[in-house]
Design an enzyme around this catalytic site. Structure first.
Site, PDB file in Angstrom:
ATOM      1  N   ASP A 483       0.803  -1.116  -0.118  1.00 23.38           N
ATOM      2  CA  ASP A 483      -0.031  -0.035  -0.092  1.00 23.38           C
ATOM      3  C   ASP A 483       0.926   1.247  -0.065  1.00 23.38           C
ATOM      4  O   ASP A 483       0.478   2.363  -0.122  1.00 23.38           O
ATOM      5  CB  ASP A 483      -0.772   0.070   1.383  1.00 23.38           C
ATOM      6  CG  ASP A 483      -2.251  -0.651   0.923  1.00 23.38           C
ATOM      7  OD1 ASP A 483      -2.584  -0.637  -0.014  1.00 23.38           O
ATOM      8  OD2 ASP A 483      -2.833  -1.032   2.062  1.00 23.38           O
ATOM      9  N   CYS A 484       2.206   1.263   0.250  1.00 20.47           N
ATOM     10  CA  CYS A 484       3.078   2.204   0.668  1.00 20.47           C
ATOM     11  C   CYS A 484       3.791   2.721  -0.606  1.00 20.47           C
ATOM     12  O   CYS A 484       4.657   3.275  -0.657  1.00 20.47           O
ATOM     13  CB  CYS A 484       3.898   2.107   1.832  1.00 20.47           C
ATOM     14  SG  CYS A 484       2.771   1.812   3.423  1.00 20.47           S
TER      15      CYS A 484
END
Ligand code: BGC
Length: 810
Positions: A483-484
């Site tokens: 997600d990052c």
């Protein structure tokens, strides 16, 4: 250093000191009503949705202080104590907290009085029941007082902690006998209330927090308890609570028992009231009758235990390694149930008001749960697919109660669609229920846009196939599994979401990780097409997969390992050419487990690079070297200080991918060694370093660059649960459900020489024995099924056979 021990016979972890490094929690409830409970009695309850239907309050930002719980205070003369130690923190003469499967027990004593407090959520009921037994072990009689305490949440947990200008004026209760009813907002749009009752007459009660605690007091020194006199307060706005006051006189050696019940009660909308302003209590009273005696309580607890024994009997192993057995047979599967139920919504590190159910998270959580209750997995797949958009992309998260996608975060995480294929394939392999593919499922929760589930999968597959970048690798969108890794967002201002800032899509940034996923789940999709007789489509899908493999070999390979991505400028991410972030774990694990690089040696090279560059004694780091600076073109991944989370932490979720990848190479010793490094039972002895619960996985362990290397964070709600169970059961032990039968293909360490497995699958029981006296790491040499030799390592289905006795020689 340990803070307790495993009791495998009772399937419990027994905590022997209340001062664990962090709260060590348990989850009560299997289906609708849930309670988080810490080893000191902290935590809260909710019905279905921790944000929208929260029954009790918890203070945020609260680990480790753990403020807020369902408490029992015992007043013995001038001494006030709690069986769970909190909140008074009065030193106890003895203390034990037993976290078991769906229940927790506190066994404590002080000044000759023993307390045993058992709490669980009964199967099929929307309540928590607690049995409190007090025993006088002294030679003199004792006049004790027992006070209960819960603080009600005004249902919507977000509103409850933010909108005080309204909600300091809305709280309402009723009291009838020993039953306290929390009915805030029932007068208007709600048709549900909470019940907190005890099965004995009370000497007094309180329902107003400030009356009970006293102004400026905390839970640690409630005025009512210390004075010994309840105020019979009736909440009117402010903070409604429930507290009972029980006078308990005990002769020497005598015990007394009380049963408390905390319930969520719903009435039909047209039958809300008994009389004007007085709630209809009939369902509450009926429920109280079901838990009026200790015998009823015990019978219900026995039912819970039978429920779990039955579920866990689906898969059991005996390997000769006690820790492996205990994790596989008990705790991995238990954690899988919890992640299935909670996704990433409610834990001591997830507030319950934030993320709800994750699309990719819940699809993966299915892998570890589907063998336990396939029907619930089926429903989950339909729910998840209903949040998919027509173009195949998906809401990244949805709310469990409404089952509607969260529009604040929206879509654009380009790995999401493929996980739906993965979850569905796992379900069908377990259940052989191909009818799910014909289910009519809405897009974006809009029934007018409904299509078959097979069509949903087709759009998932096509979404990736048609969203390719300059190197013919999949476009990453806002992020992929990581997600990052935000390659299109370019956020410069604090407070902006790293993921949702900027465009969701960019035409250049590509993910080698999604490419690996496409190979794995594109093949799964092709198999499903064949099973449906769609051979042309299957051929086309396989061709697309082969093109993807070629694209990975051509532009996704860095020489010694798989590249991670190309950023929005077409620059490499995860390459030896980069200053930091030269190698990432995800494409190594996933490409190899998808079979990429097995034929040309890349797989072995990638695994060697992982071992050389990413592995530590506490597990495999997500990337190296850690990013020292914030990179606008990379996003959140570079926002964390080195060694934490996605910036070079040991992100446990992807460690099993590497372990599975090693099994694809036949390396049983390596696979098992990787499994053990992050497995909680194997790090129990260093609990002062690891700090989180030694019976469940945490999302992350601090990496080599962090100050506290080896320290875990964010326990319980992590995809590690499902993946590790898949790894241990399907790849190391090697028992995999498949369309045509049960595959048995162990890849074990050479120290395991004898393996016994029981697997219930497709209406039959498989009693499997593996003889590995040859100390091999991989390779079935001979398989005998019900007395007949079978070639290969799949036990094929035979009409009418309900028991397969399988003898394997490695
Ligand atoms: C999220 C996952 C994500 C992982 C890695 C977790 O917090 O729930 O969806 O894959 O972080 O970024």
């Amino acid at each position: 250093m340990k803070f307790g021990y495993f009791d495998d016979a009772r399937k419990e972890y027994v905590i022997t000191s209340p001062k664990t490094p962090l709260p060590w929690i348990n989850y009560l409830g299997c289906e609708s009503f849930f309670r988080l409970i810490s080893n000191t009695g902290g935590g809260y309850a909710f019905y279905k949705d921790a944000k929208l239907l929260r029954l009790t309050r918890y203070r945020y930002n609260n680990v480790p202080s753990d403020d807020g719980g369902h408490y029992y205070y015992i007043k013995d003369g001038d001494t006030v104590w709690n069986p769970g130690w909190q909140p008074t923190q009065t030193a106890l003469d003895s203390y034990e907290c037993h976290h078991g499967l769906g229940y927790s027990i506190f066994k404590s004593s002080k000044n000759g009085v023993a307390a045993e407090v058992t709490t669980f959520v009964p199967i099929g009921k929307n309540c928590e029941v607690t049995s409190v037994t007090l025993t006088n072990n002294t030679a003199a009689s004792k006049d004790l007082q027992l006070f209960s305490y819960v603080e009600f949440c005004l249902w919507n947990a977000m509103d409850d902690m933010t909108n005080f200008q309204r909600n300091f004026s809305t709280g309402e209760v009723e009291v009838k006998g020993s039953a306290i009813y929390h009915k805030t907002e029932y007068r208007e749009r709600r048709n549900h209330y909470a019940l907190f009752a005890v099965n004995a007459p009370v000497a007094g009660f309180d329902t107003d927090r400030d009356s009970f605690l006293g102004a400026y007091n905390g839970y640690r020194n409630p005025e009512v308890v210390f004075s010994g006199a309840s105020k019979n307060s009736m909440a009117s706005g402010w903070a409604p609570i429930g507290s009972h006051n029980l006078k308990v006189s005990l002769a020497p050696g005598e015990s007394k028992n009380f049963i408390f019940i905390l319930a969520y009660i719903e009435n039909p909308r047209d039958d809300k009231w008994e009389s004007r302003g007085v709630i209809n209590k009939k369902p509450a009273e009926a429920l109280m009758q079901e838990f009026a005696t200790k015998a009823q309580f015990d019978a219900s607890l026995a039912e819970l235990s039978a429920y779990w024994n039955n579920l866990l009997s689906t898969f059991t192993v005996k390997t000769g390694d006690e820790k492996l057995d205990r994790m596989v047979n008990i705790w991995h599967q238990y954690q899988c149930m919890v992640t299935f139920n909670m996704s990433r919504s409610a834990s001591y590190y997830e507030s319950g008001i934030g993320r709800g159910m994750g699309f990719r998270d819940s699809c993966q959580d299915l892998f570890g749960f589907v063998h336990l209750i396939p029907d619930r997995a089926r429903q989950r797949i339909i729910d998840i697919a209903s949040t998919q958009f027509e173009d195949g992309s998906a809401y990244h998260q949805y709310q469990p109660l409404t089952k509607k996608g969260n529009s604040d975060i929206g879509s654009g995480f380009n790995d999401d669609p493929l996980w739906l294929i993965a979850g569905t394939a796992a379900y069908i392999k377990e259940s052989h229920d191909f009818s799910i593919l014909d289910e009519i499922v809405p897009f974006d929760n809009d029934e007018s846009k409904a299509q078959t589930l097979m069509e949903h999968l087709r759009r998932s597959f096509n979404y990736t196939r048609t969203h390719l970048g300059p190197h013919k690798l999949p476009l990453i969108g806002r992020a992929d599994w990581n997600d990052c890794l935000n390659l299109n967002c370019f956020s410069e201002e604090p407070g902006e979401s790293f993921q949702t800032f900027g465009p969701s899509e960019g035409p250049v940034a590509e993910s080698v990780f999604i490419a690996g996923m496409f190979v794995k789940y594109g093949r799964e999709y092709a198999v499903l097409c064949r099973k449906k007789g769609l051979n042309d489509e299957a051929d086309a899908a396989e061709a697309a997969v082969n093109d993807m493999i070629q694209a990975i070999y051509k532009d996704g390979w860095d020489g010694e390992w798989f590249l991670r991505a190309y950023d929005a400028f077409g620059e490499k991410v995860g390459s030896h050419e980069c200053e930091d972030g030269q190698i990432f774990i995800e494409p190594q694990g996933f490409c190899v487990l998808a079979g990429v690089g097995l034929e040309n040696g890349y797989a072995q090279k990638a695994m060697d690079s992982v071992e050389a560059k990413l592995e530590t004694k506490y597990g495999v780091m997500i990337l190296q070297p850690a990013y020292k600076d914030y990179h606008l073109n990379l996003g959140e991944v570079s926002s964390y200080p080195p060694g934490y989370k996605e910036n070079a932490g040991i992100f446990c979720h992807n460690n099993p991918w590497v372990s599975i990848a090693e099994t694809c190479l036949g390396h049983g010793n390596r696979a098992f060694s990787l499994y053990k490094k992050i497995c909680p039972a194997y790090v129990e002895e260093i609990s002062e370093i690891h700090r989180t619960e030694p019976y469940v996985y945490s999302q992350m362990v601090a990496g080599r660059d962090a100050k506290n290397h080896g320290e875990a964070k964010n326990s319980w709600l992590t995809g590690t649960a499902a993946w590790t169970f898949v790894n241990a059961s399907q790849h190391i032990i090697g028992v995999r459900p498949d369309y045509d039968g049960l595959v048995i293909d162990p890849c074990i360490p050479d120290t395991i020489t004898d393996l016994t497995i029981t697997r219930k699958f497709s209406g039959a029981v498989y009693n499997i024995h593996v003889d590995n006296s040859a100390k091999s790491q991989y390779g079935v040499k001979k398989m005998i099924v019900n007395g007949k030799e079978v070639s290969g390592c799949t036990v094929p289905f035979e009409e009418g056979v309900t028991e397969y006795n399988v003898e394997i020689t490695m």
